[in-house]
Design an enzyme around this catalytic site. Structure first.
Site, PDB file in Angstrom:
ATOM      1  N   ASN A  82       6.610   8.493 -40.549  1.00 47.95           N
ATOM      2  CA  ASN A  82       8.064   8.551 -40.578  1.00 47.95           C
ATOM      3  C   ASN A  82       8.669   7.165 -40.418  1.00 47.95           C
ATOM      4  OD1 ASN A  82      10.827   8.813 -39.007  1.00 47.95           O
ATOM      5  ND2 ASN A  82      10.517  10.718 -40.116  1.00 47.95           N
ATOM      6  N   SER A  83       9.698   6.894 -41.190  1.00 46.27           N
ATOM      7  CA  SER A  83      10.265   5.545 -41.274  1.00 46.27           C
ATOM      8  C   SER A  83      10.847   5.048 -39.965  1.00 46.27           C
ATOM      9  CB  SER A  83      11.339   5.510 -42.363  1.00 46.27           C
ATOM     10  OG  SER A  83      10.790   5.837 -43.617  1.00 46.27           O
ATOM     11  N   ARG A 130      12.199   6.355 -53.709  1.00 44.86           N
ATOM     12  CA  ARG A 130      12.668   5.889 -52.400  1.00 44.86           C
ATOM     13  C   ARG A 130      12.053   4.531 -52.072  1.00 44.86           C
ATOM     14  NH1 ARG A 130      12.419   9.625 -46.962  1.00 44.86           N
ATOM     15  NH2 ARG A 130      11.883   8.020 -45.432  1.00 44.86           N
ATOM     16  N   ASP A 178      12.010  16.400 -50.148  1.00 53.71           N
ATOM     17  CA  ASP A 178      11.390  15.194 -49.619  1.00 53.71           C
ATOM     18  C   ASP A 178       9.875  15.363 -49.757  1.00 53.71           C
ATOM     19  OD1 ASP A 178      10.502  13.059 -48.124  1.00 53.71           O
ATOM     20  OD2 ASP A 178      11.299  13.773 -46.220  1.00 53.71           O
ATOM     21  N   LYS A 221       1.701   8.814 -45.060  1.00 53.37           N
ATOM     22  CA  LYS A 221       2.839   8.023 -44.615  1.00 53.37           C
ATOM     23  C   LYS A 221       3.110   8.270 -43.135  1.00 53.37           C
ATOM     24  CE  LYS A 221       6.550   9.699 -43.915  1.00 53.37           C
ATOM     25  NZ  LYS A 221       7.656  10.280 -44.704  1.00 53.37           N
ATOM     26  N   GLU A 250       8.390   8.220 -51.951  1.00 53.86           N
ATOM     27  CA  GLU A 250       8.596   6.889 -51.385  1.00 53.86           C
ATOM     28  C   GLU A 250       7.407   5.983 -51.655  1.00 53.86           C
ATOM     29  OE1 GLU A 250       7.654   7.219 -46.735  1.00 53.86           O
ATOM     30  OE2 GLU A 250       8.944   8.854 -47.466  1.00 53.86           O
ATOM     31  N   LEU A 286      10.658  15.540 -42.363  1.00 49.10           N
ATOM     32  CA  LEU A 286      10.706  15.459 -40.905  1.00 49.10           C
ATOM     33  C   LEU A 286      11.014  16.821 -40.307  1.00 49.10           C
ATOM     34  CD1 LEU A 286      10.928  14.107 -38.125  1.00 49.10           C
ATOM     35  CD2 LEU A 286      13.286  13.512 -38.707  1.00 49.10           C
ATOM     36  N   SER A 338      13.799  18.555 -45.876  1.00 51.27           N
ATOM     37  CA  SER A 338      13.382  17.383 -45.112  1.00 51.27           C
ATOM     38  C   SER A 338      11.938  17.462 -44.646  1.00 51.27           C
ATOM     39  CB  SER A 338      14.303  17.238 -43.895  1.00 51.27           C
ATOM     40  OG  SER A 338      13.769  16.361 -42.947  1.00 51.27           O
TER      41      SER A 338
END
Length: 310
Positions: free
Chosen positions: A117-118, A153, A80, A115, A109, A43, A41
């Site tokens: 975090n979503s 993604r 990821d 990026k 993604e 994150l 991950s």
């Protein structure tokens, strides 16, 4: 277990499961619990190093962590890789390096680099479809084996777009060669993911990450058409909660005895470290060494005796 196991899991008859990890120890706990796949991950790795999940860490730092996980466990590791750490050239080198490190697949993604975090309230900007399709095509063309999985993604829902945009991107990424599509949502219910699965007419597996829609069961996800469910950050969040509670209790009581009953024994830690295997290997090869030395001494003694016979 070979890297091909990940592709087999994605195309299996049951829902495959993955859980997030940020180092070899947590990867071992994922495997011990019975998950099919370790999710390296972004994150969790970022959080473990105390930095935001916003491409602060380099590809080298992320790769070394994922590679250490793959070396520790016998189940596939899916990494990821955010938006691919840059442009097409970055993606090509990333795929080659991750595959060479024994990782089973990567997920990239369709957001801009760097990026965010979503689940963070902030700009969630998508790259044009043609740009990301080029990244997917480059990733697929750069791998040495078709067993290495490339997951595209789709962040359309995260960025505030609707189902039509998500489906457009799904079609494009499938045509570009993606092995699976991860459709992401931050709603408290799985409606966007279910709607995507209902309307998606392609042939590649769908992956979901039930973080915000946590009450959705595995059976419900499987019934909707999801092939892999990733529990991406629950391990990290539970570790933070329990560690905070433990440290606070030690200071509150003035000693560690108040928390001992809820801690694993050190023998459990040693087991996860492989200490017994280490000691057994040392003992075995020390015996081999002594045997070799004794044989050399015996051979030399025989040679000396033969040379001076008579």
């Amino acid at each position: 277990m070979t890297k091909s196991a990940l592709k087999q899991l994605l195309h299996g008859d049951r829902l495959a499961t993955a859980a997030g990890a940020h180092n070899p120890l947590t990867a071992a706990l994922v495997e011990e619990a019975g998950f099919d796949v370790v999710w390296a991950s972004g994150l969790e790795i970022s959080a473990s190093m105390g930095v935001p999940d916003a491409n602060v860490l380099s590809v080298t730092e992320c790769l070394s962590t994922a590679a250490a996980m793959a070396a520790r466990v016998g189940i596939p590791v899916l990494a990821d890789c955010d938006s691919g750490f840059g442009g097409i050239t970055n993606v090509i080198h990333m795929v080659q390096d991750y595959e060479a490190a024994g990782i089973a697949g990567v997920c990239i993604e369709d957001k801009t680099f760097p990026k965010l975090n979503s689940f963070v309230a902030g700009p969630q900007q998508l790259v044009p479809i043609e740009d990301f399709a080029g990244k997917i095509a480059a990733a697929v063309a750069s791998r040495r084996s078709a067993d290495f999985v490339v997951v595209a993604r789709i962040e359309a829902f995260i960025a505030g777009h609707g189902l039509e945009e998500a489906l457009r991107r799904a079609r494009a990424y499938e045509l570009a060669g993606a092995d699976a599509l991860l459709v992401h949502s931050k709603l408290a219910v799985p409606d966007e993911v279910v709607a995507f699965c209902d309307h998606y007419t392609g042939d590649v597996p769908v992956v979901a990450v039930p973080t915000t829609y946590a009450s959705t069961t595995m059976d419900e996800l499987h019934a909707a058409g999801v092939s892999l469910a990733i529990y991406a950050n629950q391990g990290l969040r539970s570790a933070i909660a329990s560690t905070r509670e433990t440290f606070a209790a030690i200071l509150r009581h003035g000693c560690a005895s108040a928390v001992e009953s809820r801690l694993v024994p050190l023998s459990d830690v040693f087991g996860l470290q492989g200490t017994a295997r280490m000691l057994e290997a040392e003992k075995r090869f020390e015996q081999v060494g002594r045997g070799v030395a004794a044989q050399v001494d015996a051979d030399l003694a025989f040679d000396w005796a033969a040379a001076h016979a008579g």
